[in-house]
Enzyme design. Structure first.
Site, PDB file in Angstrom:
ATOM      1  N   SER A  64     -39.574  18.596 -17.796  1.00 48.26           N
ATOM      2  CA  SER A  64     -38.606  18.678 -16.378  1.00 48.26           C
ATOM      3  C   SER A  64     -39.559  18.807 -15.150  1.00 48.26           C
ATOM      4  O   SER A  64     -39.044  19.047 -14.126  1.00 48.26           O
ATOM      5  CB  SER A  64     -37.876  20.339 -16.578  1.00 48.26           C
ATOM      6  OG  SER A  64     -37.184  20.109 -17.600  1.00 48.26           O
ATOM      7  N   LYS A  67     -38.360  16.356 -12.943  1.00 55.17           N
ATOM      8  CA  LYS A  67     -37.160  16.810 -11.790  1.00 55.17           C
ATOM      9  C   LYS A  67     -37.632  16.867 -10.299  1.00 55.17           C
ATOM     10  O   LYS A  67     -36.965  16.668  -9.482  1.00 55.17           O
ATOM     11  CB  LYS A  67     -36.434  18.179 -12.114  1.00 55.17           C
ATOM     12  CG  LYS A  67     -35.873  17.977 -13.601  1.00 55.17           C
ATOM     13  CD  LYS A  67     -35.459  19.102 -14.194  1.00 55.17           C
ATOM     14  CE  LYS A  67     -34.739  19.082 -15.691  1.00 55.17           C
ATOM     15  NZ  LYS A  67     -34.537  20.544 -16.008  1.00 55.17           N
ATOM     16  N   TYR A 191     -31.379  10.665 -17.044  1.00 53.33           N
ATOM     17  CA  TYR A 191     -32.123  11.851 -17.186  1.00 53.33           C
ATOM     18  C   TYR A 191     -32.893  11.904 -18.207  1.00 53.33           C
ATOM     19  O   TYR A 191     -34.033  12.531 -18.266  1.00 53.33           O
ATOM     20  CB  TYR A 191     -30.813  12.999 -17.239  1.00 53.33           C
ATOM     21  CG  TYR A 191     -31.405  14.424 -17.815  1.00 53.33           C
ATOM     22  CD1 TYR A 191     -31.692  15.080 -16.650  1.00 53.33           C
ATOM     23  CD2 TYR A 191     -31.178  14.839 -18.948  1.00 53.33           C
ATOM     24  CE1 TYR A 191     -32.385  16.310 -17.028  1.00 53.33           C
ATOM     25  CE2 TYR A 191     -31.854  16.158 -19.268  1.00 53.33           C
ATOM     26  CZ  TYR A 191     -32.297  16.907 -18.281  1.00 53.33           C
ATOM     27  OH  TYR A 191     -32.881  18.222 -18.607  1.00 53.33           O
ATOM     28  N   TYR A 243     -37.284  28.414 -13.846  1.00 56.08           N
ATOM     29  CA  TYR A 243     -36.126  29.230 -14.489  1.00 56.08           C
ATOM     30  C   TYR A 243     -36.160  30.438 -14.357  1.00 56.08           C
ATOM     31  O   TYR A 243     -36.826  31.052 -13.229  1.00 56.08           O
ATOM     32  CB  TYR A 243     -35.990  28.709 -15.940  1.00 56.08           C
ATOM     33  CG  TYR A 243     -36.171  27.110 -15.974  1.00 56.08           C
ATOM     34  CD1 TYR A 243     -35.370  26.291 -15.323  1.00 56.08           C
ATOM     35  CD2 TYR A 243     -37.343  26.475 -16.541  1.00 56.08           C
ATOM     36  CE1 TYR A 243     -35.570  24.755 -15.325  1.00 56.08           C
ATOM     37  CE2 TYR A 243     -37.645  25.213 -16.487  1.00 56.08           C
ATOM     38  CZ  TYR A 243     -36.565  24.313 -16.125  1.00 56.08           C
ATOM     39  OH  TYR A 243     -36.829  23.223 -15.895  1.00 56.08           O
ATOM     40  N   VAL A 261     -40.853  21.620 -20.794  1.00 56.08           N
ATOM     41  CA  VAL A 261     -40.952  22.115 -21.935  1.00 56.08           C
ATOM     42  C   VAL A 261     -42.279  21.744 -22.788  1.00 56.08           C
ATOM     43  O   VAL A 261     -42.713  21.849 -23.858  1.00 56.08           O
ATOM     44  CB  VAL A 261     -39.882  22.049 -23.097  1.00 56.08           C
ATOM     45  CG1 VAL A 261     -38.833  23.146 -22.443  1.00 56.08           C
ATOM     46  CG2 VAL A 261     -39.088  20.645 -22.934  1.00 56.08           C
TER      47      VAL A 261
HETATM   48  O1  DON Z   1     -32.998  18.400 -21.190  1.00 57.83           O
HETATM   49  C1  DON Z   1     -33.840  19.116 -21.737  1.00 57.83           C
HETATM   50  O2  DON Z   1     -33.498  20.205 -22.179  1.00 57.83           O
HETATM   51  C2  DON Z   1     -35.277  18.573 -21.855  1.00 57.83           C
HETATM   52  N1  DON Z   1     -35.355  17.277 -21.774  1.00 57.83           N
HETATM   53  C3  DON Z   1     -36.078  19.191 -20.593  1.00 57.83           C
HETATM   54  C4  DON Z   1     -36.056  20.395 -20.724  1.00 57.83           C
HETATM   55  C5  DON Z   1     -37.259  20.946 -19.931  1.00 57.83           C
HETATM   56  O3  DON Z   1     -38.440  20.502 -19.594  1.00 57.83           O
HETATM   57  C6  DON Z   1     -37.114  22.450 -19.391  1.00 57.83           C
HETATM   58  N2  DON Z   1     -38.191  22.930 -18.771  1.00 57.83           N
HETATM   59  N3  DON Z   1     -38.906  23.895 -19.297  1.00 57.83           N
END
Ligand code: DON
Length: 312
Positions: A64, A67, A191, A243, A261
């Site tokens: 993420s 983003k 994405y 978040y 993550v």
């Molecule tokens: O879309 C998802 O759930 C993961 N590819 C990325 C989520 C993410 O990194 C959220 N951050 N903490």
């Protein structure tokens, strides 16, 4: 004068001793297999120096954190019209929450939760093939970091695609509210691929330089984005970048930051430094457990804080 190099080395040595390292994300095999003992830290300062310690040159899945870069690209492409389709409020929920979308008619709270980032991907995809959009994002990130070695981990992208039912639900839901223009699978393809970008802490800190330097890449002198937009991206990172842990991050670290993550965090001390930290174990909000501790110590020892007029 603060010796940043010593502080960086000191923090990495302290983190090597830590026992409570959080849990590595396990929703896809390529992330579940990462050794939680890794730790990397890179700090690029306004004078161009790059201080690194630990596994700062080992690529990891930025997830993420990407983003921030897609938001920057989309702002350049569609400008403030982006805010007709995505909000600017902290969500107070997890990154992949579905409930809020219903009460808010398919308009995601902010560009950093999954739903918001999927809308941003849809904007970057407009008028292109997914391959072109993904290529554009990768070129953009490589250009920011000045490093052509940055790549997309195809195994991660594939695993995201195979298990991304929740993201597909979010995307379909937004499509039902007319907040997605392209076919869901194509938008999700963009994405998943930007989440699968692999970078080292050094590359990530270099890529974030424009956010410490009022929108200009200090190495090339090229303007990436206007000073006002750089300020606003920093504001969103501070309020929404972690978040439901964003308040805690602002309280403890006091700098704009964006987590992923994969255990990476990009943090910005405006005017001072672009910082990347990586420790794969995450907490229940999906943010790097030790990454936050390391940034808290770095902010304390350097005095960097957006809330302290003396330091900034
Ligand atoms: O879309 C998802 O759930 C993961 N590819 C990325 C989520 C993410 O990194 C959220 N951050 N903490």
């Amino acid at each position: 004068m603060t010796d940043i190099g010593s502080i960086v080395a000191e923090i990495a040595a302290e983190m090597a001793q830590a026992t409570d390292r959080g849990r590595v994300a396990d929703y896809i095999a390529p992330l579940a297999g990462v050794d939680p003992a890794h730790f990397g830290l890179a700090v690029v300062t306004a004078d161009g120096a790059c201080h690194v310690a630990g596994d700062a040159d080992m690529p990891f899945s930025i997830q993420s954190v990407s983003k921030v870069f897609t938001l920057t690209l989309a702002l350049g492409r569609v400008g403030d019209r982006i805010w007709d389709r995505v909000g600017r409020e902290p969500s107070g929920t997890s990154f992949n929450s579905i409930v809020q979308l219903e009460s808010e008619q398919g308009v995601p709270r902010n560009p950093f939760i999954n739903a918001g980032a999927i809308v941003v991907s849809d904007m970057i995809l407009a008028g292109h093939q997914p391959r072109e959009a993904i290529g554009e994002i990768l070129r953009f990130v490589r250009g920011l970091a000045g490093d052509e070695a940055i790549y997309i981990d195809e195994a991660v992208a594939r695993a995201e695609q195979e298990t991304g039912f929740r993201n597909a639900a979010l995307a379909n839901y937004m499509r039902a509210f007319d907040n997605l223009n392209n076919p869901v699978d194509l938008t999700l393809g963009v994405y998943f691929h930007h989440c699968a970008i692999a970078m080292s802490c050094r590359q990530l800190a270099l890529a974030g330089r424009y956010l410490m330097a009022r929108g200009v890449n200090p190495e090339t002198g090229k303007r990436v984005i206007s000073p006002e937009r750089a300020r606003r991206i920093n504001a969103l990172m501070l309020t929404c970048g972690h978040y439901d842990g964003s308040g805690e991050f602002a309280f403890r670290v006091g700098l704009p930051g964006k987590s992923g993550v994969g255990g990476g965090i990009l943090a910005i001390a405006p005017g001072h430094a672009s910082i990347a930290v990586w420790s794969p174990g995450i907490n229940t909000s999906g943010n790097s457990q030790l990454g936050m501790v390391a940034l808290e110590r770095l902010a304390q020892r350097t005095g960097w804080s957006v809330f302290d007029p003396v330091s900034i």
